[in-house]
Design an enzyme around this catalytic site. Structure first.
Site, mmCIF file in Angstrom:
data_model
loop_
_atom_site.group_PDB
_atom_site.id
_atom_site.type_symbol
_atom_site.label_atom_id
_atom_site.label_comp_id
_atom_site.label_asym_id
_atom_site.label_seq_id
_atom_site.Cartn_x
_atom_site.Cartn_y
_atom_site.Cartn_z
ATOM 1 C CB SER A 158 -0.884 -0.002 1.255
ATOM 2 O OG SER A 158 -1.526 1.237 1.469
ATOM 3 C CE1 TYR A 183 -4.382 -2.026 5.361
ATOM 4 C CE2 TYR A 183 -3.387 0.088 4.781
ATOM 5 C CZ TYR A 183 -4.000 -1.093 4.402
ATOM 6 O OH TYR A 183 -4.233 -1.349 3.071
ATOM 7 C CE LYS A 187 -1.892 -3.852 3.381
ATOM 8 N NZ LYS A 187 -2.166 -5.111 2.636
#
Length: 259
Positions: free
Chosen positions: A142, A155, A159
């Site tokens: 991401s 998060y 990633k």
């Protein structure tokens, strides 16, 4: 970029980016194994792929469980007669201030987003070696894997971890003819971003849609990303034109994060 008659397995393929990737690869000539937790959505994707003239099979699996990922890869090979590409697309969001993260929340997002990719890399590499064939391993990172964002700390960490796994695996498996790369989308108009915007609004007091619009407003190309935008790049990674590329995690976000 022909991938005619190749077999590709895509996790999280029941909806959103995963669905778009599965159908793009099918449209480009691949037979596809659709892996997800939602059987109804998987069947709907399979029906569209078959209407495109490709073979498609489904397999219900929780990617955080190693045995289930290995079983999905075995199923794909048996059902479709080969195994050439894996797309470790499945992932979940975590929207929470770092100070407020609980052990349960952190464990959940790391198990799906990091361990799910790790098991996919392991299972695919083992299958390619068993078959004595080259292969492509492609995983979802991401823009949050290149830059940490407020309220997306856990998060973002997952990633960044996908990028690390991608680089290490690329170096370890290069001698076996296995390419390992990742893709880094930005603000994609999917259910995940609906949830991200809702949770950000809940935490910050902003109106629903305000955070989403703020992110989209910073995109140089002037629009939110579509799942098909991402799928087009993944198709490149899955095809022969990317044969000399490995260990990379390019950003495809319309011009939002620059590295």
């Amino acid at each position: 970029m022909s991938i005619n008659d190749k077999v590709a397995l895509i996790t999280g393929a029941g909806q959103g980016i995963g669905r778009a990737i599965a159908l793009r690869l099918a449209n480009d000539g691949a037979d596809i194994a659709i892996v997800d937790m939602n059987e109804e959505k998987m069947q709907a994707v399979a029906e569209v792929a078959r209407a495109l003239g490709r073979n498609a099979t489904t397999f219900k699996a929780d990617v955080s469980k190693r045995d289930e990922v290995y079983a999905a890869v075995d199923h794909a090979e048996k059902a479709l007669g080969g195994f050439d590409v894996i797309v470790n697309n499945a992932g979940i969001a975590s929207i929470q201030a770092i100070a407020d993260l609980t052990p349960e929340e952190a464990e959940k997002v790391f198990k799906v987003n990091v361990e799910g990719v790790l098991w996919g890399i392991q299972a695919a590499a083992a299958k390619f070696k068993q078959r004595g064939r080259k292969g492509k391993i492609i995983s979802a990172s991401s823009i949050a894997g290149h830059e940490g964002f407020p309220l997306l700390g856990a998060y973002s960490a997952t990633k960044f971890a996908v990028r690390a796994l991608t680089q290490a695996a690329a170096k370890e498996f290069a001698g076996d003819g296995i390419n390992v790369n990742a893709y880094c989308p930005g603000v994609v108009g999917t259910d995940m971003w609906v949830e991200i915007d809702r949770r950000m609004a809940e935490i910050t007091g902003a109106k629903i849609g305000e955070n989403y619009d703020k992110f989209v407003g910073g995109i140089a190309l002037g629009r939110a990303q579509t799942p098909e935008d991402v799928a087009a790049f993944v198709a490149y990674l899955a095809g022969p034109d990317s044969d000399y590329m490995t260990g990379q995690a390019p950003i495809i976000d319309g011009g939002l994060v620059y590295r």
